[in-house]
Structure formats: structure tokens, C-alpha cells
Design a protein around this motif. Structure first.
Motif, PDB file in Angstrom:
ATOM      1  N   SER A 161       0.813  -1.212   0.000  1.00 38.74           N
ATOM      2  CA  SER A 161       0.000   0.000   0.000  1.00 38.74           C
ATOM      3  C   SER A 161       0.847   1.262   0.000  1.00 38.74           C
ATOM      4  CB  SER A 161      -0.915   0.003   1.233  1.00 38.74           C
ATOM      5  OG  SER A 161      -0.139  -0.033   2.420  1.00 38.74           O
ATOM      6  N   THR A 162       2.121   1.116   0.357  1.00 39.03           N
ATOM      7  CA  THR A 162       3.013   2.282   0.360  1.00 39.03           C
ATOM      8  C   THR A 162       4.202   2.035  -0.547  1.00 39.03           C
ATOM      9  OG1 THR A 162       4.091   1.406   2.341  1.00 39.03           O
ATOM     10  CG2 THR A 162       2.349   3.034   2.667  1.00 39.03           C
ATOM     11  N   SER A 163       3.981   1.323  -1.634  1.00 41.99           N
ATOM     12  CA  SER A 163       5.061   0.962  -2.543  1.00 41.99           C
ATOM     13  C   SER A 163       5.742   2.196  -3.109  1.00 41.99           C
ATOM     14  CB  SER A 163       4.515   0.122  -3.710  1.00 41.99           C
ATOM     15  OG  SER A 163       4.015  -1.098  -3.241  1.00 41.99           O
ATOM     16  N   VAL A 164       7.046   2.033  -3.358  1.00 41.70           N
ATOM     17  CA  VAL A 164       7.792   3.088  -4.022  1.00 41.70           C
ATOM     18  C   VAL A 164       7.385   3.112  -5.487  1.00 41.70           C
ATOM     19  CG1 VAL A 164      10.077   3.868  -4.704  1.00 41.70           C
ATOM     20  CG2 VAL A 164       9.742   2.870  -2.441  1.00 41.70           C
ATOM     21  N   LEU A 165       6.953   4.249  -5.977  1.00 43.63           N
ATOM     22  CA  LEU A 165       6.533   4.362  -7.366  1.00 43.63           C
ATOM     23  C   LEU A 165       7.733   4.711  -8.229  1.00 43.63           C
ATOM     24  CD1 LEU A 165       3.214   6.336  -6.860  1.00 43.63           C
ATOM     25  CD2 LEU A 165       3.529   3.861  -7.136  1.00 43.63           C
ATOM     26  N   VAL A 166       7.997   3.891  -9.204  1.00 45.14           N
ATOM     27  CA  VAL A 166       9.116   4.122 -10.110  1.00 45.14           C
ATOM     28  C   VAL A 166       8.598   4.855 -11.340  1.00 45.14           C
ATOM     29  CG1 VAL A 166      10.946   3.013 -11.435  1.00 45.14           C
ATOM     30  CG2 VAL A 166      10.201   2.029  -9.259  1.00 45.14           C
ATOM     31  N   GLU A 167       9.167   6.002 -11.628  1.00 46.24           N
ATOM     32  CA  GLU A 167       8.626   6.864 -12.673  1.00 46.24           C
ATOM     33  C   GLU A 167       8.685   6.205 -14.048  1.00 46.24           C
ATOM     34  OE1 GLU A 167       9.848  11.057 -10.477  1.00 46.24           O
ATOM     35  OE2 GLU A 167      10.545  10.606 -12.484  1.00 46.24           O
ATOM     36  N   SER A 168       9.777   5.529 -14.342  1.00 50.73           N
ATOM     37  CA  SER A 168       9.897   4.853 -15.628  1.00 50.73           C
ATOM     38  C   SER A 168      10.481   3.473 -15.377  1.00 50.73           C
ATOM     39  CB  SER A 168      10.810   5.640 -16.575  1.00 50.73           C
ATOM     40  OG  SER A 168      12.100   5.762 -16.030  1.00 50.73           O
ATOM     41  N   GLU A 169      10.017   2.500 -16.108  1.00 53.98           N
ATOM     42  CA  GLU A 169      10.457   1.139 -15.865  1.00 53.98           C
ATOM     43  C   GLU A 169      11.939   0.994 -16.195  1.00 53.98           C
ATOM     44  OE1 GLU A 169       7.959  -1.452 -18.006  1.00 53.98           O
ATOM     45  OE2 GLU A 169       6.161  -0.934 -16.875  1.00 53.98           O
ATOM     46  N   THR A 170      12.651   0.381 -15.263  1.00 49.06           N
ATOM     47  CA  THR A 170      14.094   0.204 -15.419  1.00 49.06           C
ATOM     48  C   THR A 170      14.420  -0.613 -16.659  1.00 49.06           C
ATOM     49  OG1 THR A 170      14.283   0.242 -13.019  1.00 49.06           O
ATOM     50  CG2 THR A 170      16.192  -0.530 -14.233  1.00 49.06           C
ATOM     51  N   LEU A 171      13.616  -1.609 -16.925  1.00 51.69           N
ATOM     52  CA  LEU A 171      13.878  -2.465 -18.078  1.00 51.69           C
ATOM     53  C   LEU A 171      13.909  -1.667 -19.375  1.00 51.69           C
ATOM     54  CD1 LEU A 171      14.259  -5.151 -19.464  1.00 51.69           C
ATOM     55  CD2 LEU A 171      11.784  -5.522 -19.317  1.00 51.69           C
ATOM     56  N   LEU A 172      12.927  -0.796 -19.582  1.00 53.88           N
ATOM     57  CA  LEU A 172      12.896   0.006 -20.800  1.00 53.88           C
ATOM     58  C   LEU A 172      14.084   0.952 -20.873  1.00 53.88           C
ATOM     59  CD1 LEU A 172       9.087   0.843 -20.968  1.00 53.88           C
ATOM     60  CD2 LEU A 172      10.342  -0.966 -22.166  1.00 53.88           C
ATOM     61  N   ARG A 173      14.470   1.523 -19.744  1.00 56.41           N
ATOM     62  CA  ARG A 173      15.608   2.441 -19.727  1.00 56.41           C
ATOM     63  C   ARG A 173      16.906   1.704 -20.027  1.00 56.41           C
ATOM     64  NH1 ARG A 173      18.538   3.332 -15.445  1.00 56.41           N
ATOM     65  NH2 ARG A 173      16.859   2.711 -14.008  1.00 56.41           N
ATOM     66  N   VAL A 174      17.063   0.508 -19.467  1.00 61.07           N
ATOM     67  CA  VAL A 174      18.271  -0.292 -19.705  1.00 61.07           C
ATOM     68  C   VAL A 174      18.380  -0.666 -21.180  1.00 61.07           C
ATOM     69  CG1 VAL A 174      19.235  -2.603 -19.322  1.00 61.07           C
ATOM     70  CG2 VAL A 174      18.568  -1.187 -17.376  1.00 61.07           C
ATOM     71  N   ILE A 175      17.267  -1.080 -21.771  1.00 63.70           N
ATOM     72  CA  ILE A 175      17.277  -1.430 -23.191  1.00 63.70           C
ATOM     73  C   ILE A 175      17.624  -0.213 -24.038  1.00 63.70           C
ATOM     74  CG2 ILE A 175      15.824  -2.148 -25.123  1.00 63.70           C
ATOM     75  CD1 ILE A 175      14.326  -3.953 -23.163  1.00 63.70           C
ATOM     76  N   ASP A 176      17.081   0.935 -23.673  1.00 66.00           N
ATOM     77  CA  ASP A 176      17.328   2.162 -24.433  1.00 66.00           C
ATOM     78  C   ASP A 176      18.791   2.592 -24.355  1.00 66.00           C
ATOM     79  OD1 ASP A 176      16.308   4.529 -25.928  1.00 66.00           O
ATOM     80  OD2 ASP A 176      16.994   5.577 -24.123  1.00 66.00           O
TER      81      ASP A 176
END
Length: 245
Positions: free
Chosen positions: A17-32
């Protein structure tokens, strides 16, 4: 790795319920960006941890070489992940994190499946005639890794035993101090104690007293809320374990 196969649920240290929200998915950023950054700490198992990380690089980027290893201070793990200085971490035990400086803190970390499980114990001289670590009351205990301190303290205090601790500046310093009688025992993970035993020069003169209730597991660590990235790591670890089997 095909769809439909069961994946073990990754464990979290932080309420959903208090999860850290990640603005952009790490996987997509790593691939990019074409590479990933792995946080790693120095240890006897470092080559093994690096191989685990390279397997993840193969899954995400089709190459074991598209990875940068970043040494980091475990005390700032969340900060490294949040600032994108690292994309994930290897080489840390969940037990050490939760018993150490982060005890009772909500970190928003997500742990993958365990890829290494070990025990803890004490290295002692055989001629002392000890058969249990509970006979170490009043011992002067040496160790190399400060992260082990909370676990050692917990063992002695829970058994009503007195003790003194010495954190050595290096492995040679620890082993030589122990051999010279400067400490009664060495505390650590059993795989570390086996190495210290060999480094003593007379391994048959020493023995390991395991602490049955003290085990630890190592896994990949990412930010909670980064579900796609976490799932990729889950599948990769399961594939590596299955391949070994």
C-alpha cells in the motif's frame, strides 16, 4: 523462458500500500541505453555474483558484457537505486540487511529468489574440545565483515552469553590474530570460515561450529514497484538454477 511457467513470488520488505513508485520502468531504460549498472560489494563470492549479473545482462541485452559493476556502500542501498546509480544489486543477504543498520526501517526494496543459501558459525581450534557454539561464553570473537556484528550479538545475547568482538582490518590480519591467540574464534558465513581454515596453514587443527538457527540467503535486489524489472530477474534466476540442476 516461455510464458505460463510458474514464477515464485518475489518477497518485499515494504507494504504494497506504500510501494515506491518508479517513474519509468528500469527495463525500458536499460534497453534504451544499451547497458545496465549492477551494484556489487567485495567478498569471497564476488566472481559468483558477477556471473549472476552477467546472466541478467544476457536476458535483457543479449550479451554478458553490457554491464557496468558499481562498488557501493550497502548502508545507502536505497539511495543508489533511487538515484539510478545502480539498476539492481547482488551480493547482499536479506538477513544481513534486516538485522543490520536497516533494522525496523521500511526500505521499499524487493528481493528476488535466493540464488545462494548458506549457514553461519564459528571457527575454533580443535584442541579446545568444543562441540557447540554455546560453549563460547566469554569468548573474544574476531570477524572481518561488520555486517556480521548484529548476527553475532544476537546469538550471544539470546543465549545469555558474554562476549567481546574484534573487527579485523583485513583477512590476513584476522587469520594471523586468530592463529596467534589474539581471539578465541572467528565468526562468519560457513563458506568464509572454510577459507579462513585453509588460510590458517593447518586446516586439520581447526573446526567449524555451525549455528543451526542462523542461515542466510542472497538474491538480487531492486526497488519495489518496478514490477517488470523484478519479474525479469525472477525468471532469470530460476533459469540459472534449473540449468545447474
Amino acid at each position: 523462458i516461455g510464458p505460463g511457467a510458474p514464477a515464485r513470488q518475489m518477497e518485499s520488505t515494504h507494504p504494497s500500500s506504500t510501494s515506491v513508485l518508479v517513474e519509468s520502468e528500469t527495463l525500458l531504460r536499460v534497453i534504451d541505453q544499451g547497458f545496465m549498472r549492477c551494484g556489487i560489494i567485495r567478498s569471497f563470492l564476488e566472481p559468483f555474483h558477477r556471473d549472476i549479473a552477467r546472466a541478467l545482462s544476457v536476458v535483457a541485452l543479449d550479451s554478458p558484457d553490457h554491464i557496468e559493476f558499481v562498488p557501493f556502500d550497502p548502508n545507502g542501498l536505497s539511495d543508489y537505486l533511487m538515484s539510478r546509480e545502480i539498476d539492481f544489486a547482488v551480493g547482499l543477504s536479506r538477513d544481513g540487511i534486516e538485522e543490520g543498520p536497516f533494522k525496523n526501517e521500511e526500505l521499499g526494496l524487493r528481493f528476488g529468489p535466493a540464488y545462494f543459501v548458506g549457514g553461519k558459525g564459528f571457527l575454533v581450534w580443535k584442541d579446545r574440545g568444543l562441540i557447540s557454539p554455546k560453549e563460547l561464553d566469554g569468548a573474544y570473537v574476531g570477524l572481518r565483515d561488520p555486517a556480521v556484528v548484529p548476527s553475532v550479538e544476537s546469538f550471544f545475547e539470546s543465549n545469555g552469553m558474554s562476549y567481546d568482538l574484534m573487527v579485523a582490518e583485513s583477512v590476513p590480519h584476522l587469520v594471523e590474530t586468530y592463529k596467534a591467540g589474539g581471539c578465541d574464534a572467528i565468526a562468519g558465513a560457513t563458506y568464509e570460515l572454510e577459507i579462513y581454515q585453509r588460510l590458517s596453514g593447518a586446516p586439520d587443527s581447526h573446526m567449524i561450529l555451525p549455528v543451526e538457527s542462523k542461515q542466510f540467503s542472497m538474491s538480487t535486489i531492486v526497488l519495489e514497484g518496478d514490477d517488470h524489472w523484478a519479474n525479469l530477474m525472477t525468471w532469470c534466476i530460476h533459469a540459472v538454477i534449473r540449468a545447474e540442476e
